[in-house]
Write an enzyme that holds these catalytic residues in place. Structure first.
Site, PDB file in Angstrom:
ATOM      1  N   TYR A  42      56.198 -38.845 -69.370  1.00 52.78           N
ATOM      2  CA  TYR A  42      55.862 -37.587 -68.694  1.00 52.78           C
ATOM      3  C   TYR A  42      57.095 -36.945 -68.061  1.00 52.78           C
ATOM      4  CZ  TYR A  42      51.040 -39.432 -68.864  1.00 52.78           C
ATOM      5  OH  TYR A  42      49.837 -39.959 -69.251  1.00 52.78           O
ATOM      6  N   HIS A 100      52.082 -47.834 -73.298  1.00 50.35           N
ATOM      7  CA  HIS A 100      51.503 -46.493 -73.471  1.00 50.35           C
ATOM      8  C   HIS A 100      50.826 -46.329 -74.839  1.00 50.35           C
ATOM      9  CE1 HIS A 100      52.161 -42.087 -72.011  1.00 50.35           C
ATOM     10  NE2 HIS A 100      50.988 -42.241 -72.577  1.00 50.35           N
TER      11      HIS A 100
END
Length: 269
Positions: A42, A100
Site C-alpha cells: 500500500y 499478502h
C-alpha cells in the site's frame, strides 16, 4: 496487551496515501477503532505509523496488521522486509503479519515463506501470523506446514456480490477466522436496490447493511474510509441486526464478482 482474537471490525487503508492515510488512521482511532490494517504494497506504512503515534492511543491497545508482498517471500528477504515495515510503522512489532498473496506459480515454496514467517513470530516481530488470498487447497497446505502454530486469519475479498462462501466455510471449519476486505465492493453496494431497500427499513445506509451482513457471517470486515462520518457509520453497522429474510435476500446478490484479481492470483475456488 496481547490480543487473543481479532477485533470485530478493522480500518482498512488500501489506496490511502500520505496525509490522507495518517489522518484517516488518527480519526478512526479517535472514534473507537482498535484494529488497523495496512500492507507493504500500500506504500503507506509510514503514514499509518504517524497516524497511530499522533492519535494518543497507546500502541498496546491497537491491533496492527501488515502484509508481506510476494517479492519478499524468500526466507532471506521476508524477515528483513518485515523489520523494514516495523521501522516505517514506528513500532517494535505488529500484532499480525500476513502473507499478502501466495507465491505466484509457487515460485517460492510455501514451506519456505511460512517457515520464515513463523521464525519472525518467534523473534517477536509479530504476535500472530496469517495468510491472505489463499484458496481452500492452499489453506490445507498452510495448516499442514504450520502444524501447531495457529493461522490467525485468512484475509479474502468478501462483499454481497462475492460471498466467497466455500473459502469462508472451509476456513471457519479449520478454526481460521476470516477477515473480509472490500466489504463495500469499492462503493458498488450503495447502488444496489436490495441493499437500499433493507437499509431504508433500518434507517441505515446500504454500506452499513453490507458490513452488518459480512459481520453476521462471523467475518471481520475491514472497510476503508477517509471521512470520519463514514468511519463512524461503519463502526455503528455492527449494531445492526438483519432478519433471516434480509440475510437471504443479500445472499442472493452473490454473482462471483471479484474486484481484486491480479494476473498472479491463484486459481480461485
Amino acid at each position: 496487551m496481547s490480543f487473543t482474537r481479532l477485533p470485530s471490525i478493522g480500518m482498512g487503508t488500501f489506496r490511502l496515501k500520505g496525509n490522507d492515510a495518517r489522518d484517516a488512521v488518527k480519526s478512526a482511532l479517535s472514534l473507537g477503532y482498535r484494529h488497523i490494517d495496512t500492507a507493504q504494497m500500500y506504500d503507506n506504512e509510514a503514514a499509518v505509523g504517524d497516524g497511530i503515534t499522533s492519535s494518543g492511543i497507546p500502541r498496546r491497545d491497537i491491533f496492527l496488521t501488515t502484509k508481506i508482498w510476494h517479492d519478499k517471500l524468500h526466507a532471506s528477504d521476508l524477515i528483513n522486509s518485515l523489520q523494514a515495515s516495523l521501522d516505517r510503522l514506528k513500532t517494535d512489532h505488529v500484532d499480525l503479519a500476513l502473507i499478502h498473496w501466495p507465491s505466484p506459480d509457487d515460485e517460492v515454496p510455501m514451506a519456505e515463506y511460512l517457515g520464515a514467517l513463523r521464525d519472525a513470530q518467534r523473534e517477536g516481530l509479530t504476535d500472530h501470523i496469517g495468510i491472505s488470498n489463499f484458496t481452500i487447497a492452499q489453506m490445507d497446505q498452510a495448516r499442514e506446514i504450520l502444524g501447531d502454530t495457529p493461522i490467525f486469519t485468512n484475509q479474502v475479498e468478501v462483499h454481497p456480490f462475492l460471498s466467497n462462501r466455500a473459502v469462508v466455510e472451509h476456513a471457519q471449519k479449520l478454526g481460521i477466522t476470516v477477515t473480509g476486505y472490500m466489504p463495500l465492493a469499492v462503493g458498488k453496494v450503495m447502488e444496489d436496490e436490495t441493499l437500499q431497500r433493507i437499509a431504508a427499513a433500518h434507517n441505515a445506509t446500504p454500506a452499513q447493511v453490507a458490513i452488518a451482513w459480512v459481520a453476521s457471517r462471523g467475518i471481520v470486515p475491514i472497510p476503508s474510509s477517509t471521512r470520519p462520518s463514514h468511519q463512524k457509520a461503519n463502526l455503528d453497522a455492527l449494531k445492526l441486526r438483519l432478519s433471516d429474510d434480509e440475510i437471504q435476500a443479500i445472499n442472493a446478490l452473490d454473482r462471483n464478482e471479484r474486484i481484486a484479481n491480479p494476473g498472479f492470483a491463484p486459481a480461485w475456488d
